[in-house]
Write an enzyme that holds these catalytic residues in place. Structure first.
Site, PDB file in Angstrom:
ATOM      1  N   ASP A  21       0.829  -1.207   0.000  1.00 29.08           N
ATOM      2  CA  ASP A  21       0.000   0.000   0.000  1.00 29.08           C
ATOM      3  C   ASP A  21       0.863   1.256   0.000  1.00 29.08           C
ATOM      4  O   ASP A  21       1.982   1.253   0.504  1.00 29.08           O
ATOM      5  CB  ASP A  21      -0.910  -0.026   1.241  1.00 29.08           C
ATOM      6  CG  ASP A  21      -2.027   0.992   1.149  1.00 29.08           C
ATOM      7  OD1 ASP A  21      -2.330   1.471   0.034  1.00 29.08           O
ATOM      8  OD2 ASP A  21      -2.605   1.328   2.204  1.00 29.08           O
ATOM      9  N   TRP A  26       3.092   7.893  -2.231  1.00 27.79           N
ATOM     10  CA  TRP A  26       4.519   8.072  -2.577  1.00 27.79           C
ATOM     11  C   TRP A  26       4.644   9.013  -3.767  1.00 27.79           C
ATOM     12  O   TRP A  26       5.475   9.922  -3.782  1.00 27.79           O
ATOM     13  CB  TRP A  26       5.117   6.699  -2.906  1.00 27.79           C
ATOM     14  CG  TRP A  26       6.572   6.676  -3.218  1.00 27.79           C
ATOM     15  CD1 TRP A  26       7.598   6.446  -2.339  1.00 27.79           C
ATOM     16  CD2 TRP A  26       7.186   6.876  -4.507  1.00 27.79           C
ATOM     17  NE1 TRP A  26       8.811   6.488  -3.005  1.00 27.79           N
ATOM     18  CE2 TRP A  26       8.591   6.746  -4.339  1.00 27.79           C
ATOM     19  CE3 TRP A  26       6.700   7.147  -5.787  1.00 27.79           C
ATOM     20  CZ2 TRP A  26       9.498   6.881  -5.383  1.00 27.79           C
ATOM     21  CZ3 TRP A  26       7.608   7.285  -6.831  1.00 27.79           C
ATOM     22  CH2 TRP A  26       8.981   7.152  -6.626  1.00 27.79           C
ATOM     23  N   ARG A  34       0.206   9.037 -10.321  1.00 30.97           N
ATOM     24  CA  ARG A  34       0.081   7.805  -9.541  1.00 30.97           C
ATOM     25  C   ARG A  34       0.795   6.628 -10.205  1.00 30.97           C
ATOM     26  O   ARG A  34       1.350   5.767  -9.536  1.00 30.97           O
ATOM     27  CB  ARG A  34      -1.397   7.456  -9.333  1.00 30.97           C
ATOM     28  CG  ARG A  34      -2.144   8.452  -8.469  1.00 30.97           C
ATOM     29  CD  ARG A  34      -3.614   8.075  -8.362  1.00 30.97           C
ATOM     30  NE  ARG A  34      -3.793   6.768  -7.748  1.00 30.97           N
ATOM     31  CZ  ARG A  34      -3.792   6.536  -6.440  1.00 30.97           C
ATOM     32  NH1 ARG A  34      -3.630   7.532  -5.590  1.00 30.97           N
ATOM     33  NH2 ARG A  34      -3.970   5.327  -5.973  1.00 30.97           N
ATOM     34  N   HIS A  38       3.202   3.348  -8.858  1.00 29.56           N
ATOM     35  CA  HIS A  38       3.060   1.914  -9.127  1.00 29.56           C
ATOM     36  C   HIS A  38       4.332   1.351  -9.767  1.00 29.56           C
ATOM     37  O   HIS A  38       4.740   0.240  -9.472  1.00 29.56           O
ATOM     38  CB  HIS A  38       1.848   1.660 -10.033  1.00 29.56           C
ATOM     39  CG  HIS A  38       0.539   2.041  -9.392  1.00 29.56           C
ATOM     40  ND1 HIS A  38       0.214   1.661  -8.111  1.00 29.56           N
ATOM     41  CD2 HIS A  38      -0.528   2.764  -9.848  1.00 29.56           C
ATOM     42  CE1 HIS A  38      -0.986   2.134  -7.803  1.00 29.56           C
ATOM     43  NE2 HIS A  38      -1.451   2.818  -8.839  1.00 29.56           N
ATOM     44  N   SER A  67     -10.183  -6.893  -6.201  1.00 32.39           N
ATOM     45  CA  SER A  67     -11.406  -6.810  -7.016  1.00 32.39           C
ATOM     46  C   SER A  67     -11.977  -5.388  -6.969  1.00 32.39           C
ATOM     47  O   SER A  67     -12.620  -4.947  -7.921  1.00 32.39           O
ATOM     48  CB  SER A  67     -12.439  -7.858  -6.590  1.00 32.39           C
ATOM     49  OG  SER A  67     -12.409  -8.068  -5.224  1.00 32.39           O
ATOM     50  N   TRP A  70     -10.758  -2.412  -9.671  1.00 37.82           N
ATOM     51  CA  TRP A  70     -11.349  -2.178 -11.005  1.00 37.82           C
ATOM     52  C   TRP A  70     -12.089  -0.848 -11.062  1.00 37.82           C
ATOM     53  O   TRP A  70     -12.298  -0.289 -12.142  1.00 37.82           O
ATOM     54  CB  TRP A  70     -12.318  -3.303 -11.378  1.00 37.82           C
ATOM     55  CG  TRP A  70     -11.649  -4.606 -11.681  1.00 37.82           C
ATOM     56  CD1 TRP A  70     -11.756  -5.754 -10.953  1.00 37.82           C
ATOM     57  CD2 TRP A  70     -10.789  -4.919 -12.788  1.00 37.82           C
ATOM     58  NE1 TRP A  70     -11.004  -6.753 -11.526  1.00 37.82           N
ATOM     59  CE2 TRP A  70     -10.406  -6.278 -12.665  1.00 37.82           C
ATOM     60  CE3 TRP A  70     -10.299  -4.190 -13.875  1.00 37.82           C
ATOM     61  CZ2 TRP A  70      -9.562  -6.911 -13.574  1.00 37.82           C
ATOM     62  CZ3 TRP A  70      -9.447  -4.831 -14.785  1.00 37.82           C
ATOM     63  CH2 TRP A  70      -9.097  -6.167 -14.625  1.00 37.82           C
ATOM     64  N   LEU A 132      10.968 -21.199  -3.876  1.00 33.91           N
ATOM     65  CA  LEU A 132      10.035 -20.146  -3.450  1.00 33.91           C
ATOM     66  C   LEU A 132       8.831 -20.181  -4.381  1.00 33.91           C
ATOM     67  O   LEU A 132       8.995 -20.320  -5.601  1.00 33.91           O
ATOM     68  CB  LEU A 132      10.701 -18.760  -3.534  1.00 33.91           C
ATOM     69  CG  LEU A 132       9.770 -17.554  -3.343  1.00 33.91           C
ATOM     70  CD1 LEU A 132       9.209 -17.501  -1.916  1.00 33.91           C
ATOM     71  CD2 LEU A 132      10.487 -16.235  -3.646  1.00 33.91           C
ATOM     72  N   ARG A 195      -5.651  -2.031   8.257  1.00 32.14           N
ATOM     73  CA  ARG A 195      -6.818  -2.729   7.694  1.00 32.14           C
ATOM     74  C   ARG A 195      -6.358  -3.979   6.964  1.00 32.14           C
ATOM     75  O   ARG A 195      -5.219  -4.042   6.510  1.00 32.14           O
ATOM     76  CB  ARG A 195      -7.512  -1.839   6.644  1.00 32.14           C
ATOM     77  CG  ARG A 195      -8.245  -0.668   7.165  1.00 32.14           C
ATOM     78  CD  ARG A 195      -9.068  -0.038   6.046  1.00 32.14           C
ATOM     79  NE  ARG A 195      -8.229   0.600   5.039  1.00 32.14           N
ATOM     80  CZ  ARG A 195      -7.774   1.838   5.126  1.00 32.14           C
ATOM     81  NH1 ARG A 195      -8.064   2.573   6.178  1.00 32.14           N
ATOM     82  NH2 ARG A 195      -7.024   2.344   4.166  1.00 32.14           N
TER      83      ARG A 195
HETATM   84  C1  FPP Z   1      -1.653   0.242  -3.429  1.00 29.32           C
HETATM   85  O1  FPP Z   1      -1.242   1.585  -3.540  1.00 29.32           O
HETATM   86  C2  FPP Z   1      -1.106  -0.603  -4.483  1.00 29.32           C
HETATM   87  C3  FPP Z   1      -1.818  -1.118  -5.527  1.00 29.32           C
HETATM   88  C4  FPP Z   1      -3.246  -0.843  -5.724  1.00 29.32           C
HETATM   89  C5  FPP Z   1      -1.221  -1.963  -6.560  1.00 29.32           C
HETATM   90  C6  FPP Z   1       0.031  -2.707  -6.225  1.00 29.32           C
HETATM   91  C7  FPP Z   1       0.820  -2.813  -7.467  1.00 29.32           C
HETATM   92  C8  FPP Z   1       2.170  -2.773  -7.586  1.00 29.32           C
HETATM   93  C9  FPP Z   1       3.053  -2.734  -6.437  1.00 29.32           C
HETATM   94  C10 FPP Z   1       2.845  -2.755  -8.915  1.00 29.32           C
HETATM   95  C11 FPP Z   1       2.570  -3.838  -9.870  1.00 29.32           C
HETATM   96  C12 FPP Z   1       2.602  -5.203  -9.313  1.00 29.32           C
HETATM   97  C13 FPP Z   1       3.371  -6.208  -9.796  1.00 29.32           C
HETATM   98  C14 FPP Z   1       3.217  -7.584  -9.243  1.00 29.32           C
HETATM   99  C15 FPP Z   1       4.339  -6.003 -10.855  1.00 29.32           C
HETATM  100  P1  FPP Z   1      -2.362   2.710  -3.660  1.00 29.32           P
HETATM  101  O2  FPP Z   1      -2.449   3.116  -5.075  1.00 29.32           O
HETATM  102  O3  FPP Z   1      -3.640   2.254  -3.064  1.00 29.32           O
HETATM  103  O4  FPP Z   1      -1.700   3.826  -2.777  1.00 29.32           O
HETATM  104  P2  FPP Z   1      -2.455   4.997  -1.975  1.00 29.32           P
HETATM  105  O5  FPP Z   1      -3.281   4.325  -0.919  1.00 29.32           O
HETATM  106  O6  FPP Z   1      -1.308   5.776  -1.429  1.00 29.32           O
HETATM  107  O7  FPP Z   1      -3.269   5.762  -2.975  1.00 29.32           O
END
Ligand code: FPP
Length: 241
Positions: A21, A26, A34, A38, A67, A70, A132, A195
């Site tokens: 998260d 970040w 955003r 990622h 889920s 989306w 692993l 959470r």
């Molecule tokens: C939460 O941050 C993270 C996600 C919704 C996606 C996680 C995805 C990655 C780490 C990159 C791709 C994954 C792989 C396996 C290559 P958020 O966007 O909810 O952060 P925020 O709460 O600060 O808005």
């Protein structure tokens, strides 16, 4: 690198699950879009995998796309799918070398066809590895998983092939997508949120939970190792004394 035999690390968690998260925060703190958060988060995924290999952890489950995700703006969903595709392309090259087996949980039928094909190929190619296992939770929701398990048991009972009285925890667990995978011993969540966000609700019943303040893109191998050190200090009681 050669892995140390498990016996040298008796208290190492067999299975670590991670809620990654804070990618958005970040990016915001740096005035970036955003998707840059990622992208940086995908680098941290590599760090987590490497740390697990170095410690001899057997299973690493990553909550890569829920889920609920989306419902994010279409361009963010597209960026996340693109990162996943790229990760799978790169991993196709080195999962073999690293002897990492890939598994997936979630409603994969909702993913783009191209991504599903990549996942199928990589799962197939790495199925023999045992060092692993990387479990990617994609389009995953624990409530949906539990409902599907209940539905499959109900259908068998209605067809007269299953006595409802015979259903116990093991029967139920065998209908979840994680059947055959040990429950997580340790759940790590980054960005300070307390959470569980519809992640592995059945499977984390006895997991130790560690919340890290830093955002996922700042997560490094040493963070995972420090979480494991903290886990080893905790006395695990499984509800007993
Ligand atoms: C939460 O941050 C993270 C996600 C919704 C996606 C996680 C995805 C990655 C780490 C990159 C791709 C994954 C792989 C396996 C290559 P958020 O966007 O909810 O952060 P925020 O709460 O600060 O808005």
């Amino acid at each position: 690198m050669t892995q140390a035999p498990m016996s040298e690390f008796p208290d190492i968690p067999r299975h670590i699950a991670v809620i990654m998260d804070g990618n958005g925060r970040w990016a915001r703190e740096r005035g970036k879009p955003r998707r840059d958060g990622h992208r940086a988060g995908a680098e941290s995924v590599r760090e987590a995998i490497d740390a697990c290999r170095e410690l001899g952890v057997e299973y690493l489950t990553l909550y890569a796309f829920s889920s609920e995700n989306w419902s994010r703006p279409a361009d963010e969903v597209t960026a996340l799918m693109g990162l996943l595709d790229r990760f799978l392309d790169e991993k196709a090259r080195d999962l073999d070398k690293q002897k990492v087996r890939l598994l997936t949980i979630g409603q994969l039928e909702r993913l783009p066809e191209k991504t599903r094909r990549k996942l199928d190929r990589l799962r197939d190619r790495t199925r023999g590895y045992t060092d692993l296992t990387l479990v990617l939770a994609l389009s995953y929701g624990a409530r949906e998983e539990i409902v599907r398990a209940a539905r499959s048991l109900a259908a068998e009972a209605a067809a007269g092939r299953l006595d409802p009285e015979s259903i116990d925890c093991a029967t139920f667990a065998s209908r979840l997508q994680t059947a055959g995978i040990p429950d997580p011993d340790l759940l790590i969540r980054t960005s300070g949120e307390m959470r569980v966000s519809n992640f592995l609700l059945w499977q984390i019943s006895y997991a130790e939970i560690i919340i890290l303040g830093k955002n996922w893109p700042d997560f490094r191998k040493d963070d995972l190792k420090a979480a494991v050190a903290e886990y080893r200090r905790r006395h695990r009681r499984f509800g007993g004394l």
